[in-house]
Design a protein around this motif. Structure first.
Motif, PDB file in Angstrom:
ATOM      1  N   ARG A   1       0.835  -1.211   0.000  1.00  0.00           N
ATOM      2  CA  ARG A   1       0.000   0.000   0.000  1.00  0.00           C
ATOM      3  C   ARG A   1       0.866   1.256   0.000  1.00  0.00           C
ATOM      4  O   ARG A   1       0.594   2.207  -0.742  1.00  0.00           O
ATOM      5  CB  ARG A   1      -0.940  -0.021   1.208  1.00  0.00           C
ATOM      6  CG  ARG A   1      -2.089  -1.028   0.995  1.00  0.00           C
ATOM      7  CD  ARG A   1      -2.598  -1.542   2.309  1.00  0.00           C
ATOM      8  NE  ARG A   1      -3.813  -2.334   2.162  1.00  0.00           N
ATOM      9  CZ  ARG A   1      -3.832  -3.662   1.952  1.00  0.00           C
ATOM     10  NH1 ARG A   1      -2.710  -4.332   1.818  1.00  0.00           N
ATOM     11  NH2 ARG A   1      -4.993  -4.305   1.860  1.00  0.00           N
TER      12      ARG A   1
ATOM     13  N   ARG B   1      -4.494  -7.105  -7.819  1.00  0.00           N
ATOM     14  CA  ARG B   1      -5.855  -6.641  -7.503  1.00  0.00           C
ATOM     15  C   ARG B   1      -5.862  -5.173  -7.081  1.00  0.00           C
ATOM     16  O   ARG B   1      -6.719  -4.413  -7.506  1.00  0.00           O
ATOM     17  CB  ARG B   1      -6.465  -7.525  -6.420  1.00  0.00           C
ATOM     18  CG  ARG B   1      -6.695  -8.966  -6.904  1.00  0.00           C
ATOM     19  CD  ARG B   1      -7.716  -9.681  -6.045  1.00  0.00           C
ATOM     20  NE  ARG B   1      -7.955 -11.043  -6.505  1.00  0.00           N
ATOM     21  CZ  ARG B   1      -7.615 -12.144  -5.816  1.00  0.00           C
ATOM     22  NH1 ARG B   1      -7.019 -12.026  -4.646  1.00  0.00           N
ATOM     23  NH2 ARG B   1      -7.882 -13.334  -6.299  1.00  0.00           N
TER      24      ARG B   1
ATOM     25  N   GLU C   1     -12.297 -19.432   1.260  1.00  0.00           N
ATOM     26  CA  GLU C   1     -11.295 -18.580   0.589  1.00  0.00           C
ATOM     27  C   GLU C   1      -9.904 -19.234   0.591  1.00  0.00           C
ATOM     28  O   GLU C   1      -9.058 -18.926  -0.246  1.00  0.00           O
ATOM     29  CB  GLU C   1     -11.215 -17.211   1.271  1.00  0.00           C
ATOM     30  CG  GLU C   1     -12.393 -16.291   0.968  1.00  0.00           C
ATOM     31  CD  GLU C   1     -12.291 -15.568  -0.381  1.00  0.00           C
ATOM     32  OE1 GLU C   1     -11.220 -15.052  -0.713  1.00  0.00           O
ATOM     33  OE2 GLU C   1     -13.316 -15.535  -1.095  1.00  0.00           O
TER      34      GLU C   1
ATOM     35  N   SER D   1     -12.873  -9.498   1.572  1.00  0.00           N
ATOM     36  CA  SER D   1     -11.548  -9.414   0.962  1.00  0.00           C
ATOM     37  C   SER D   1     -11.004  -7.991   1.037  1.00  0.00           C
ATOM     38  O   SER D   1     -11.575  -7.060   0.474  1.00  0.00           O
ATOM     39  CB  SER D   1     -11.611  -9.851  -0.508  1.00  0.00           C
ATOM     40  OG  SER D   1     -10.438  -9.426  -1.182  1.00  0.00           O
ATOM     41  N   ALA D   2      -9.868  -7.857   1.726  1.00  0.00           N
ATOM     42  CA  ALA D   2      -9.234  -6.542   1.829  1.00  0.00           C
ATOM     43  C   ALA D   2      -8.659  -6.105   0.487  1.00  0.00           C
ATOM     44  O   ALA D   2      -8.554  -4.907   0.204  1.00  0.00           O
ATOM     45  CB  ALA D   2      -8.141  -6.571   2.876  1.00  0.00           C
TER      46      ALA D   2
HETATM   47  C1  S3P Z   1      -4.297  -9.084   1.767  1.00  0.00           C
HETATM   48  C2  S3P Z   1      -5.572  -9.545   1.910  1.00  0.00           C
HETATM   49  C3  S3P Z   1      -5.912 -10.972   2.026  1.00  0.00           C
HETATM   50  C4  S3P Z   1      -4.686 -11.783   2.415  1.00  0.00           C
HETATM   51  C5  S3P Z   1      -3.487 -11.448   1.573  1.00  0.00           C
HETATM   52  C6  S3P Z   1      -3.129  -9.988   1.734  1.00  0.00           C
HETATM   53  C7  S3P Z   1      -4.073  -7.631   1.646  1.00  0.00           C
HETATM   54  O1  S3P Z   1      -6.373 -11.442   0.776  1.00  0.00           O
HETATM   55  O2  S3P Z   1      -4.980 -13.163   2.304  1.00  0.00           O
HETATM   56  O3  S3P Z   1      -2.383 -12.237   1.967  1.00  0.00           O
HETATM   57  O4  S3P Z   1      -2.912  -7.183   1.739  1.00  0.00           O
HETATM   58  O5  S3P Z   1      -5.059  -6.905   1.465  1.00  0.00           O
HETATM   59  P1  S3P Z   1      -7.924 -11.318   0.323  1.00  0.00           P
HETATM   60  O6  S3P Z   1      -8.224  -9.906   0.122  1.00  0.00           O
HETATM   61  O7  S3P Z   1      -8.002 -12.117  -0.943  1.00  0.00           O
HETATM   62  O8  S3P Z   1      -8.702 -11.949   1.447  1.00  0.00           O
END
Ligand code: S3P
Length: 428
Positions: A28, A99, A338, A167-168
């Motif tokens: 980030r 993503r 997930e 999902s973050a």
């Molecule tokens: C993350 C979110 C999670 C986590 C990944 C890192 C992030 O994934 O499993 O290792 O940094 O936002 P998801 O958003 O697919 O749950």
């Protein structure tokens, strides 16, 4: 292919460990610094390959970035300042890179192709393609859902988005795209996920509102460069928290670990399983809580991971399973489907390695049941190219009845290149 041999421990684990910078926060900070105005310095940036995939993509988009050890200097290009890249961006193994960066690319008026390795090429992208298309970007993907993605960005509409999964990465993608839209973009989440994007945006001077289960940004936004310091990665600390807990007499200190409440469910869960953990020192780094942790060899109870807790512990479940095997009552995991779409299908890759070690496990579509009081037999194990599987089974091997070899052990460097050396340092 790298192979590591891990011998059963002869005595307690002792020592003090400094962890690599948090992977989630490093991604980030790198991305936000790239679209900020001015030069940001990020200290203790993650040494993992994933976060270097993010830097590589940003460089290909015209961002000047220099590295001095773990310190990274990013010369920000402003909100709409990324340049078109003629080739395909390489996100490597990193779901976060593809993503989250897609949200930023959706705000740029050119076409970008972004892909990654074999594992990433099997991970679902509809979860970001849907909301970004609703905001006005044009996206296509291999078979309609897998990387490589082609993203044609441009002017975006704000969106009020009810995220169907916890999902973050998806939440962050939509919020980042929201920085480019004219008006308020809101994301509602079904379970609380890590909020590093919200915290970091505030740090870069963006107004962001948050409430129970939602976050909102107002676009178009302006980000100001910052000097930042990344806390140690709690998800990497998890391997040593578990390793120390399951070796009697151990005494290990983990220094400067990120303890954001959306991640620290791990500490509460470990404590509920009987692990003796003390938080020694707490402070704040750029809006993120940081502390030192002391963990001791412990008597382990069983546990259940389900509902909101499953989302909060999703990355740590592989190593928690190792703890479950040696606990009194075992570990049951539900509501964690997930796990099947991470770097590997972690329910299957864990079960396969556990069975090689003679462990009984019942797998289910959304989790597993692992009886307690079992014994790890020495075996040849495989990371299947998944960093967290490599490290979780290195921890299991410490308590096996003979030496274990882990094939494809180099996968650990996706998040923690220094893992093997650090583990040996505590065990020797
Ligand atoms: C993350 C979110 C999670 C986590 C990944 C890192 C992030 O994934 O499993 O290792 O940094 O936002 P998801 O958003 O697919 O749950």
């Amino acid at each position: 292919m790298t192979t590591e041999t891990i011998h059963p421990v002869r005595g307690p684990l002792e020592g003090s460990v400094r962890l690599p910078g948090d992977k989630s926060i490093s991604h980030r900070y790198g991305m936000l610094a790239a679209i900020a105005e001015g030069t940001s310095v990020i200290r203790n940036y993650s040494s993992g390959a994933d976060c270097h995939s993010t830097l590589g993509c940003l460089r290909s988009l015209g961002v000047e970035i220099t590295e001095d050890g773990r310190d990274v200097t990013v010369h920000g290009r402003g909100l709409r300042g990324l340049s078109e890249c003629s080739g395909q961006l390489d996100a490597g193994n990193s779901g976060s890179t593809i993503r989250m960066l897609s949200g930023i690319l959706a705000g740029h008026p050119f076409t970008t192709r972004i892909g990654g390795d074999d594992s990433l090429s099997k991970r679902p992208m509809q979860r970001i393609m849907g909301p970004l298309a609703q905001m006005g970007a044009t996206l296509s993907a291999h078979d309609g859902k897998f990387p490589p993605l082609e993203i044609r960005g441009g002017s975006l509409r704000p969106l009020d988005y009810d995220m169907p999964m916890a999902s973050a990465q998806v939440k962050s993608c939509v919020l980042l795209a929201g920085l480019y839209a004219d008006g308020a973009t809101t994301v509602h989440e079904p379970a609380k996920t890590r909020d590093h994007t919200e915290v970091a945006l505030r740090e870069f001077g963006v107004e962001i509102e948050t409430g129970r289960g939602w976050a909102r940004v107002n676009g178009p936004a302006k980000l100001e460069a910052r000097n930042l310091s990344v806390p140690g990665d709690l998800s990497s600390a998890a391997f040593f928290l578990v390793a120390a807990a399951l070796v009697p007499g151990s005494n290990v200190i983990l220094q400067g670990v990120g303890l954001n409440p959306t991640r620290a469910t791990l500490i509460d869960f470990l404590v509920s399983m009987g692990v003796q953990i003390k938080i020694l020192d707490m402070g704040m780094n750029n809006g993120e809580p940081v502390g030192d942790l002391l963990v001791r060899g412990s008597t382990l109870k069983g546990g259940v991971i389900e509902k909101q807790t499953a989302a909060a512990l999703i990355d740590e479940i592989p190593v928690l399973a190792i703890l479950g095997v040696l606990s009194e009552d075992g570990l049951t995991v539900r509501d964690a489907a997930e796990l099947r779409i991470k770097e590997t299908d972690r329910i299957e890759t864990m079960a396969s390695n556990l069975r090689r070690m003679g462990i009984e496990i019942e797998t289910r579509p959304d989790g597993f049941v692992l009886p307690g009081k079992q014994v790890f037999r020495a075996a040849t194990l495989d990371s299947y190219g998944d960093h967290r599987i490599a490290m979780a089974f290195a921890v299991a091997a410490l308590r096996a009845n003979g030496p274990c070899t882990i094939e494809n052990a180099g996968a650990a460097s996706v998040s923690f290149p220094e893992f093997w050396q650090t583990l040996r340092g505590l065990a020797d």
